[in-house]
Design an enzyme around this catalytic site. Sequence first.
Site, PDB file in Angstrom:
ATOM      1  N   ASP A   1       0.862  -1.627   0.249  1.00 60.74           N
ATOM      2  CA  ASP A   1      -0.010   0.060  -0.186  1.00 60.74           C
ATOM      3  C   ASP A   1       1.096   1.196  -0.202  1.00 60.74           C
ATOM      4  O   ASP A   1       2.392   1.163  -1.082  1.00 60.74           O
ATOM      5  CB  ASP A   1      -0.927  -0.299   1.286  1.00 60.74           C
ATOM      6  CG  ASP A   1      -2.035   0.569   0.786  1.00 60.74           C
ATOM      7  OD1 ASP A   1      -2.235   1.961   0.769  1.00 60.74           O
ATOM      8  OD2 ASP A   1      -3.503  -0.571   0.637  1.00 60.74           O
TER       9      ASP A   1
ATOM     10  N   HIS B   1      -3.670   6.039   4.111  1.00 56.73           N
ATOM     11  CA  HIS B   1      -4.219   5.294   3.202  1.00 56.73           C
ATOM     12  C   HIS B   1      -3.365   3.537   3.719  1.00 56.73           C
ATOM     13  O   HIS B   1      -4.596   2.634   4.374  1.00 56.73           O
ATOM     14  CB  HIS B   1      -4.414   4.680   2.021  1.00 56.73           C
ATOM     15  CG  HIS B   1      -4.868   4.132   1.146  1.00 56.73           C
ATOM     16  ND1 HIS B   1      -4.952   2.710   0.948  1.00 56.73           N
ATOM     17  CD2 HIS B   1      -6.580   4.246   0.611  1.00 56.73           C
ATOM     18  CE1 HIS B   1      -5.952   2.379   0.221  1.00 56.73           C
ATOM     19  NE2 HIS B   1      -6.412   3.303   0.291  1.00 56.73           N
TER      20      HIS B   1
ATOM     21  N   SER C   1     -11.033   0.248  -0.870  1.00 58.31           N
ATOM     22  CA  SER C   1      -9.800  -0.647  -0.144  1.00 58.31           C
ATOM     23  C   SER C   1      -9.971  -0.943   1.504  1.00 58.31           C
ATOM     24  O   SER C   1      -8.855  -1.783   1.667  1.00 58.31           O
ATOM     25  CB  SER C   1      -9.039   0.624   0.072  1.00 58.31           C
ATOM     26  OG  SER C   1      -8.395   1.148  -1.372  1.00 58.31           O
TER      27      SER C   1
END
Length: 418
Positions: free
Chosen positions: A80, A129, A289
């Site tokens: 990621d 994220h 996600s």
Amino acid sequence: MTYRTKAALLAAAALAGLTAVSPSAYADEASAGPRIDGSGECTFPMKKQIAGIPWSLQRVLLDELWQDTKGKGVRVAVIDTGVDDVNPQLKPAVDASAGKDFLKPEKDAVDKAASDRGKTDGTVDEVGHGTKVAGIIAARPRKGTGFVGLAPEATIIPIRQNDEKNSGKSDTMADAIDHAIAKGAHVINISQDTTQALDAQSSLGQAVARAVAKEIVVVASAGNDGMDGKLKNTYPAAFPGVLAVASSDRNNERAAFSQAGEFVGVAAPGVDVVSTVPGGGQCVDNGTSFSAPYVAGLAALLRAKHPKWEAHEIIAQIEQTAERSINGRDNFVGWGVVDPVRALNESEDEKPPQSPAPDPDPPKPPAPEPAHLALSETPQERDERYATYALGIGGVLVAVVAGTATVVRDSRRSRRLQ
């Protein structure tokens, strides 16, 4: 404005789907790579923690879920934007020694936060994220918050492969997958996607195949371009052997943004999802996600409980025990919304499923036998009726005779007394 705050603001546009390159352009640009999906609507670090239990965990009986394992010994690679190891809920979970940064550090660092990019162990996350993804999988319990990872004793391998500019390419993702294999990952989570038409012979397709061949459970997000409801493949989610995850809401229905397709395996909570952010605290976000790591956490629990199960058996167990809206699968939520407790409990004494299948149809009740309609009296029935009549008349005659005899006797006695 600090570099970190600026990066977070830049990420808000990218993670909301407002990427610098339009989704359709990815199919035309050979070098384009996977995008990061998510709204990115929170800043960090967050000093304040979210006290309550998130809805995505309220639907799970955690004591029952963790009665056998909390994921100890299972290694989950998060490919990621990096995974922050400063957040107290993630610091004991992250194995920085196994991490790696596949993006080149920028030279224009303006403060300490930016200069940290020189680290190469994947523990710098300027977007937030990857830190959210990792928290959903393995965040440790902490006083003051009801949020915790689904597998709170699993280990995270931090691999930084993308950023707010979507700098990651399919080739660097392939390298990241190979690194995860080399570092002993049991589960790989990829919360990125591209609509570029990749085949099994592409570098990314071959890397995924190598991971699957090593019995690694590969979980990937389906993507957030589903508002039009059209079916579309995204990669790496659509590669064979990958468990592709769509997003569901509080009503176990597909989130409007969730990409639909024939490759979708299951759905998981992806609306108003709570997770960790760099530096400390938590925030709320949306996207497939954050559905993918929910499933990756479940896969980690199954791997810990059944270390001899093959990767496709773990995937089949997750799909077979999902809560279905139809008897089978569809292109919106796959085999249904994952049910972590059922997935763990129904694996107690049974052999793992080799592939998901529709539930067996319930047995049909026996057809009612038609009633017998007699249109006329049979000879036997007529004889039985006459016999009944004869018995009845005979009984009446006996009673009449007996009564008459009694009257005559009483009358004679009366005359003698006179």
